[in-house]
Design an enzyme around this catalytic site. Structure first.
Site, PDB file in Angstrom:
ATOM      1  N   CYS A  93      -6.465  -3.858   6.916  1.00  0.00           N
ATOM      2  CA  CYS A  93      -7.701  -3.088   6.782  1.00  0.00           C
ATOM      3  C   CYS A  93      -8.775  -3.801   5.978  1.00  0.00           C
ATOM      4  CB  CYS A  93      -7.405  -1.706   6.180  1.00  0.00           C
ATOM      5  SG  CYS A  93      -6.649  -1.748   4.536  1.00  0.00           S
TER       6      CYS A  93
ATOM      7  N   CYS B 297       0.838  -1.200   0.000  1.00  0.00           N
ATOM      8  CA  CYS B 297       0.000   0.000   0.000  1.00  0.00           C
ATOM      9  C   CYS B 297       0.871   1.247   0.000  1.00  0.00           C
ATOM     10  CB  CYS B 297      -0.931  -0.011   1.215  1.00  0.00           C
ATOM     11  SG  CYS B 297      -2.078   1.388   1.267  1.00  0.00           S
TER      12      CYS B 297
END
Length: 358
Positions: free
Chosen positions: A202, A104
Site C-alpha cells: 500500500c 501490519c
C-alpha cells in the site's frame, strides 16, 4: 448484544464482513485506519492500486451509512510508520526481504486496533481476511484454519496471531467463496461490489521499492560488486536493495548464460550470482516464532510449510533448536528461500505457527 469493531479498508471484503456481522445480530462499528501522511495518501490515490486512498475512506463510510452503523477513522500513522514502513526499509537495507502485510497485521490491525476496541468496550474486532478461527475444546486453544476459498487463503499473513488476539477476533468470510462475497455486496447495493482487489504494497503502489527506501531513509543505494560463488568479481550492481533472491531479469549484467541472485551481503555490499540449481535448499532456520495450534514444540513435528505467500505448502519436519529458533527441514529442496520472508507451518488445514526466515 456483543459488540464488534470492523476494520474497513473500503474494499468489498471488509464491507461484506461488516454486513454479515450486522445480520448476525452484532452491534457493529466500522473503522478505517489512517496509515499515511496526507501527502502519501494523495499519491496513493493517484496510483489507484492501494487500499488506503482517500476514496477508500469514502467507500467505507458509504457502506456503513447504507447498512446503518457508525463509522470512524483512527489515526495510526505513527504506529504504521514505525512498525511497518521503518521495518520494511531497515530490512531491505540489511539485505533481507520483508513482508510488510505481516508486520501490519502483527503491530497495527491485531494489536493497536484490537487494544483500542477493547478500551472502547468492544468484544471483538473483525476483518475481511479469508481465514477461519475456531476454538478447539480438546486442546483448549483457538485455531487458525485455511478458508473455504483456497485461492484467497490469507492465513500466511496471519500466523503471528496470539491466543488472546484470536479470542477477540472474527473472520466472517472464512466459509465463503470470493464470488459469493461479491454477489452479496451486489445484492445489497454496496458501492464497492465490483471494486478490484488491491495487489501492491500500500505504501509503495508503483512497486519501486528502491525509490521509496531512498526517499524514506535519505540513504542512497551504492553500487558494488557482483560475485560468483567462488568470490570472483563479475561486474557492478546498482545497489543491494534493488535485488531479490531468485531474481533473473533486470540484473544489468550479461554472462552469456542465465544468472540468478543467490545471495546478498549488505555489509559487504555484494550480490552473488549463480545458476538456478544454486537457489535450492532443503532446510532453513526461523526466529521470532509464534505457535498457534500448540503451546510448545517438544519433539520434531511433521508439517507442511510454505516460504512465500503464493507457494503451495511442502512436506517438512520442524524442530525447536532453542533460543527462540526453529529448524524446518523439507523433504525436497525448495527454491529461493529468502531471509526476511516468513515460513508458515500447517497441519492439514490448521496453522501450526510461523516465523521469520534468518
Amino acid at each position: 448484544m456483543k459488540k464488534v469493531m470492523v476494520g474497513m479498508s473500503g474494499g468489498v471484503d471488509s464491507s461484506v464482513a461488516a454486513m454479515l456481522l450486522r445480520e448476525q445480530g452484532y452491534e457493529v462499528m466500522g473503522v478505517t485506519l489512517k496509515l499515511f501522511s496526507d501527502e502519501d495518501i494523495v499519491q496513493a490515490q493517484k496510483e489507484r492500486k492501494t487500499c488506503c486512498a482517500l476514496s477508500d475512506v469514502e467507500d467505507a463510510r458509504s457502506v456503513a451509512y447504507r447498512l446503518g452503523f457508525e463509522h470512524l477513522v483512527f489515526n495510526f500513522k505513527d504506529c504504521f510508520r514505525e512498525h511497518v514502513m521503518q521495518q520494511f526499509a531497515d530490512s531491505y537495507l540489511c539485505g533481507r526481504t520483508p513482508n510488510p502485510c505481516i508486520e501490519c497485521n502483527r503491530c497495527v490491525k491485531f494489536d493497536k486496533m484490537l487494544r483500542r476496541a477493547l478500551e472502547l468496550g468492544y468484544d471483538y474486532i473483525a476483518t475481511g481476511h479469508y481465514a477461519v478461527r475456531e476454538y478447539d475444546e480438546s486442546c483448549g486453544r483457538y485455531l487458525l484454519k485455511r478458508p473455504k476459498d483456497r485461492g484467497k487463503d490469507q492465513t500466511y499473513v496471519l500466523y503471528s496471531l496470539t491466543q488472546d488476539q484470536l479470542a477477540h477476533t472474527l473472520f466472517p468470510l472464512g466459509e465463503l467463496e470470493k464470488s459469493q462475497v461479491r454477489a452479496l455486496a451486489e445484492s445489497a447495493g454496496l458501492v464497492n461490489s465490483a471494486k478490484p482487489d488491491s495487489q501492491d504494497i500500500c505504501f509503495v503502489p508503483d512497486g519501486d521499492y528502491v525509490s521509496f527506501i531512498e526517499k524514506f531513509t535519505g540513504k542512497s543505494s551504492d553500487s558494488g560488486d557482483f560475485l560468483d560463488l567462488d568470490g570472483n568479481v563479475l561486474g557492478q550492481h546498482r545497489g543491494v536493495i534493488g535485488y531479490t533472491i531468485g531474481q533473473r531479469k533486470g540484473l544489468g549484467i550479461s554472462l552469456g548464460k542465465p544468472a540468478y541472485v543467490v545471495k546478498k551481503d549488505a555489509a559487504a555490499n555484494t550480490v552473488t550470482l549463480g545458476d538456478e540449481s544454486d537457489l535450492y535448499t532443503k532446510s532453513l532456520i526461523a526466529e521470532d516464532f509464534n505457535l498457534i495450534s500448540v503451546a510448545e514444540l517438544t519433539a520434531p513435528m511433521r508439517v507442511t510449510a510454505k516460504t512465500r505467500y503464493s507457494q503451495t505448502e511442502q512436506p517438512a519436519f520442524v524442530s525447536y533448536l532453542g533460543n527462540g529458533r526453529y529448524l524446518v527441514e523439507f523433504d525436497e529442496p525448495q527454491r529461493a528461500v529468502t531471509s526476511g520472508q516468513a515460513v508458515v507451518l500447517y497441519d492439514g488445514d490448521i496453522v501450526v505457527g510461523g516465523g521469520t526466515i534468518i
